[in-house]
Design a protein around this motif. Structure first.
Motif, mmCIF file in Angstrom:
data_model
loop_
_atom_site.group_PDB
_atom_site.id
_atom_site.type_symbol
_atom_site.label_atom_id
_atom_site.label_comp_id
_atom_site.label_asym_id
_atom_site.label_seq_id
_atom_site.Cartn_x
_atom_site.Cartn_y
_atom_site.Cartn_z
ATOM 1 N N GLN A 216 0.876 -1.202 0.011
ATOM 2 C CA GLN A 216 -0.094 0.030 -0.123
ATOM 3 C C GLN A 216 0.871 1.281 0.009
ATOM 4 O OE1 GLN A 216 -2.252 -1.245 3.448
ATOM 5 N NE2 GLN A 216 -4.062 -1.022 2.455
ATOM 6 N N PRO A 219 1.255 3.185 -3.713
ATOM 7 C CA PRO A 219 0.025 3.651 -4.218
ATOM 8 C C PRO A 219 -0.292 5.087 -3.337
ATOM 9 C CG PRO A 219 -0.813 1.570 -3.398
ATOM 10 C CD PRO A 219 0.757 1.659 -3.583
ATOM 11 N N MET A 220 0.146 5.025 -1.918
ATOM 12 C CA MET A 220 -0.084 5.947 -1.002
ATOM 13 C C MET A 220 0.857 7.226 -1.622
ATOM 14 S SD MET A 220 -0.586 6.291 2.823
ATOM 15 C CE MET A 220 -1.385 7.850 3.450
ATOM 16 N N ALA A 222 2.136 7.660 -4.735
ATOM 17 C CA ALA A 222 1.500 8.136 -5.888
ATOM 18 C C ALA A 222 0.326 9.159 -5.663
ATOM 19 C CB ALA A 222 1.079 7.094 -6.863
ATOM 20 N N GLN A 223 -0.204 8.778 -4.716
ATOM 21 C CA GLN A 223 -1.454 9.586 -4.315
ATOM 22 C C GLN A 223 -0.994 10.859 -3.742
ATOM 23 O OE1 GLN A 223 -3.467 6.576 -2.179
ATOM 24 N NE2 GLN A 223 -5.526 7.054 -2.919
ATOM 25 N N ALA A 226 0.447 13.085 -6.799
ATOM 26 C CA ALA A 226 -0.674 13.556 -7.427
ATOM 27 C C ALA A 226 -0.997 14.832 -7.100
ATOM 28 C CB ALA A 226 -1.727 12.609 -7.813
ATOM 29 N N LEU A 229 0.646 17.601 -8.171
ATOM 30 C CA LEU A 229 0.475 18.008 -9.511
ATOM 31 C C LEU A 229 -0.778 18.934 -9.624
ATOM 32 C CD1 LEU A 229 0.730 14.839 -11.408
ATOM 33 C CD2 LEU A 229 2.434 16.571 -11.383
ATOM 34 N N ARG A 304 8.255 25.330 -14.644
ATOM 35 C CA ARG A 304 7.769 25.866 -15.923
ATOM 36 C C ARG A 304 7.736 27.235 -15.829
ATOM 37 N NH1 ARG A 304 4.932 23.253 -19.769
ATOM 38 N NH2 ARG A 304 6.170 21.516 -19.204
ATOM 39 N N ASP A 344 15.766 21.538 -20.592
ATOM 40 C CA ASP A 344 15.215 21.185 -21.641
ATOM 41 C C ASP A 344 14.856 22.128 -22.744
ATOM 42 O OD1 ASP A 344 14.412 18.196 -21.209
ATOM 43 O OD2 ASP A 344 13.635 18.917 -19.382
ATOM 44 N N PRO B 6 8.774 19.267 -21.780
ATOM 45 C CA PRO B 6 8.244 17.984 -21.368
ATOM 46 C C PRO B 6 6.984 18.404 -20.611
ATOM 47 C CG PRO B 6 10.472 17.829 -21.011
ATOM 48 C CD PRO B 6 10.239 19.183 -21.402
ATOM 49 N N GLU B 7 5.768 17.348 -20.288
ATOM 50 C CA GLU B 7 4.826 17.746 -19.413
ATOM 51 C C GLU B 7 4.970 17.063 -18.152
ATOM 52 O OE1 GLU B 7 1.855 19.413 -20.213
ATOM 53 O OE2 GLU B 7 2.810 19.879 -22.270
ATOM 54 N N PHE B 8 4.235 17.545 -17.127
ATOM 55 C CA PHE B 8 4.414 16.673 -15.951
ATOM 56 C C PHE B 8 3.523 15.253 -15.872
ATOM 57 C CE2 PHE B 8 5.452 20.830 -14.370
ATOM 58 C CZ PHE B 8 6.774 20.602 -13.677
ATOM 59 N N GLY B 9 2.372 15.365 -16.799
ATOM 60 C CA GLY B 9 1.565 14.187 -16.953
ATOM 61 C C GLY B 9 0.654 14.138 -15.818
ATOM 62 N N ILE B 11 -0.851 11.236 -12.664
ATOM 63 C CA ILE B 11 -0.572 10.042 -12.204
ATOM 64 C C ILE B 11 -2.010 9.385 -11.679
ATOM 65 C CG2 ILE B 11 0.507 8.992 -9.908
ATOM 66 C CD1 ILE B 11 2.142 11.688 -9.742
ATOM 67 N N VAL B 13 -3.824 6.484 -10.031
ATOM 68 C CA VAL B 13 -3.674 5.317 -9.105
ATOM 69 C C VAL B 13 -5.113 4.519 -9.418
ATOM 70 C CG1 VAL B 13 -3.733 4.265 -6.618
ATOM 71 C CG2 VAL B 13 -2.152 6.367 -7.528
ATOM 72 N N ARG B 17 -6.252 -0.099 -6.148
ATOM 73 C CA ARG B 17 -4.917 -0.033 -5.158
ATOM 74 C C ARG B 17 -5.016 1.314 -4.455
ATOM 75 N NH1 ARG B 17 0.634 -0.899 -7.591
ATOM 76 N NH2 ARG B 17 0.895 -1.067 -5.524
ATOM 77 N N ALA B 18 -6.124 2.012 -4.608
ATOM 78 C CA ALA B 18 -6.053 3.394 -3.961
ATOM 79 C C ALA B 18 -6.004 3.146 -2.413
ATOM 80 C CB ALA B 18 -7.064 4.106 -4.361
ATOM 81 N N VAL B 19 -5.349 3.834 -1.652
ATOM 82 C CA VAL B 19 -5.340 4.025 -0.234
ATOM 83 C C VAL B 19 -6.196 5.027 0.160
ATOM 84 C CG1 VAL B 19 -4.038 4.077 1.765
ATOM 85 C CG2 VAL B 19 -2.894 3.094 -0.162
#
Lengths: 395, 117
Positions: A216, A219-220, A222-223, A226, A229, A304, A344, B6-9, B11, B13, B17-19
């Motif tokens: 876990q 995914p945590m 990654a959350q 995110a 972002l 940016r 870049d 480039p982009e940050f894109g 993410i 989940v 799989r999400a917590v």
């Protein structure tokens, strides 16, 4: 009408926290940030501020107290400086991972050893990978403004992250400057009450901070990534609202001073940018097209915006007010991410870095003249001779 | 800037799989099903119900509340999902009713599982 007063950075932070109607405060003394807590305790004692004022037995306890308070749904604040910031280190990731949008107000101080109490950004900069929103003010006014903006950004339901609002010790924390305060009505319009999504309660019990499994963890992470972002968009909205309601003119991410036609530029955060602006004016009078870029937030890093603002410049020097011993450039921290942000571009500026403002040293106008000479030489020779210059120790 | 940077894109989940947000979960009434944490256990306590006097010392001693008393059947019940195999209950049991048995001796031993739970 909002009052205007001569205030130090510490007083400005306390005034903003009062207007934000913080509900839980946890203190532990360490100069120079202590003055913020002194003012807040006075406000609570005089009945001007209705808040729980808790004395922590150290910075680790301070963060633990406000974590609990935030989990219960209170708007909470704590703060520190120097080694106090590092003593609390264990708590930074859990506070961000648990999504507690509390605020830590920092007046920078050099880390030990030895016990130097001058300003240097290494204390708070060392927390930059812990998932907090992190930024520096350059005046007491900006301290006041960032305090309110911090809560608005961090408490946004799309974000829910803690904020570290920093000011240089002494240069900002203890030198009074004109600060335009705000009316409570304006603050209410800008900053809605904090609403915790899952507050600790006896009627609807929840578990905070449980053990999770290794599968876990990713995914945590990654959350959490995110959320960063989405963060720039929320910072932009909050800054625009702030500018409109309070009559300010902040760029959300990057102060750009005389950059449009600049050939050389300084990249600098915090208090010394005030001297830098004057130095840019002086250099321009001497016929040198100089400019300055000042990041307001280090997390999220304005990648940016830096590429857009500095892409056309011929040479950029980042002025480091923190250390990264043995880092890629053997100097400070900012240069790594500055270079990465420019990499870049088809045509990118030459870059170098200057170690200055360490241990509480002033960066003098002559120092900026020296740096401008280095940058001009780089432009002439179309190359940087060194990755890093230690101001005060160069030939 | 001529070249497109480039982009940050994004993410993403996947839902399965999400917590939970901030890992905050409804408080467990008995067992927190969302976060099973016993997958590093090497031994487990095995109870001898003949020796057990139902004194509940194991229930008090366990730091993770893995022992509970089933009143209807009058037996102590062990929670396989949370027991870390610390053996405090075994040391504390006044009637020697508990024994440490290696996980490898069990077909469902955590060392044999491909996915913990």
């Amino acid at each position: 009408m909002a009052q205007e007063k001569m205030l130090t950075g510490c007083s400005a932070a306390a005034q903003a926290l009062k207007l934000a109607e913080v509900e839980v405060i946890c203190s532990y003394p360490i100069r120079p940030y202590t003055a913020i807590m002194m003012e807040l305790s006075k406000m609570v004692a005089n009945g001007e501020l209705d808040a729980e004022f808790v004395h922590g037995e150290g910075e680790h306890a301070q963060l633990s107290v406000v974590l609990g308070a935030s989990a219960c749904g209170a708007r909470a604040v704590t703060g520190s400086a120097g080694v106090g910031v590092t003593y609390a280190f264990e708590l930074y990731s859990p506070v961000a991972g648990g999504r507690y949008p509390l605020q830590m107000t920092i007046a920078d101080r050099t880390l030990d050893p030895p016990g130097d109490f001058g300003s240097e950004h290494t204390d708070a900069m060392s927390t930059r990978d812990q998932g907090w929103i992190l930024g520096w003010a350059s005046t007491p006014q900006e301290v006041f403004d960032n305090t309110l903006m911090g809560y608005r950004i961090g408490e946004d339901p799309r974000i829910m992250l803690p904020q570290m609002t920093c000011q240089d010790g002494y240069f900002i924390s203890h030198i009074p400057d004109k600060v335009k305060l705000a009316d409570l009505k304006q603050v209410k319009e800008f900053l809605p009450p904090y609403s915790a999504p899952h507050p600790i309660s006896t009627t609807c019990p929840v578990s905070h901070g449980p053990q999770i499994r290794p599968d876990q963890g990713a995914p945590m992470d990654a959350q959490r990534a995110a959320t960063f972002l989405d963060l720039p968009k929320v910072i932009k909205e909050a800054t625009e609202d702030y500018n409109r309601i309070f009559g300010r003119n902040y760029d959300p991410f990057l102060e750009k001073y005389k950059l449009e036609d600049a050939e050389i530029a300084f990249f600098i955060q915090g208090a010394h940018s005030n001297t830098c602006r004057t130095a840019v004016d002086t250099l321009r009078k001497q016929g040198l097209k100089a400019g300055m870029a000042r990041p307001r937030w280090v997390r999220p890093w304005p990648t940016r915006e830096i590429a857009e603002a500095l892409g056309h410049v011929k040479a950029v020097g980042s002025i480091e007010t923190s250390t990264s011993y043995g880092g890629a450039m053997r100097g400070g921290n900012l240069i790594h991410e500055l270079r990465a942000s420019l990499y870049d571009l088809d045509e990118r500026p030459l870059t170098t870095s200057f170690m200055a403002g360490l241990g509480g040293e002033t960066i003098w106008p002559e120092d900026f003249e020296f740096m401008a000479k280095v940058l001009s030489q780089m432009v002439r020779e179309k190359r940087a001779q060194k990755y890093v210059y230690w101001i005060g120790f160069e030939e | 800037m001529s070249k497109k940077l480039p982009e940050f894109g994004t993410i993403n989940v996947p839902h399965e799989r999400a917590v939970p947000f901030g890992a905050v979960t409804p408080a467990p009434v008995h067992v927190q099903e969302l976060f099973m944490t016993s997958n590093w256990r090497i031994v487990r306590p095995v109870i001898d119900n003949e020796k057990c006097t139902r004194c509940l010392t194991c229930y008090i001693a366990c730091p993770d509340s893995c022992w509970s008393y089933n009143e209807e059947e009058d037996v102590m019940e062990w929670n396989a999902g949370f027991c870390k195999g610390c053996q405090i209950c075994i040391k504390q049991c006044p009637s020697d009713a508990l024994t440490a048995v290696p996980e490898l001796d069990f077909p469902d031993g955590v060392v044999r599982l491909e996915k913990p739970f």
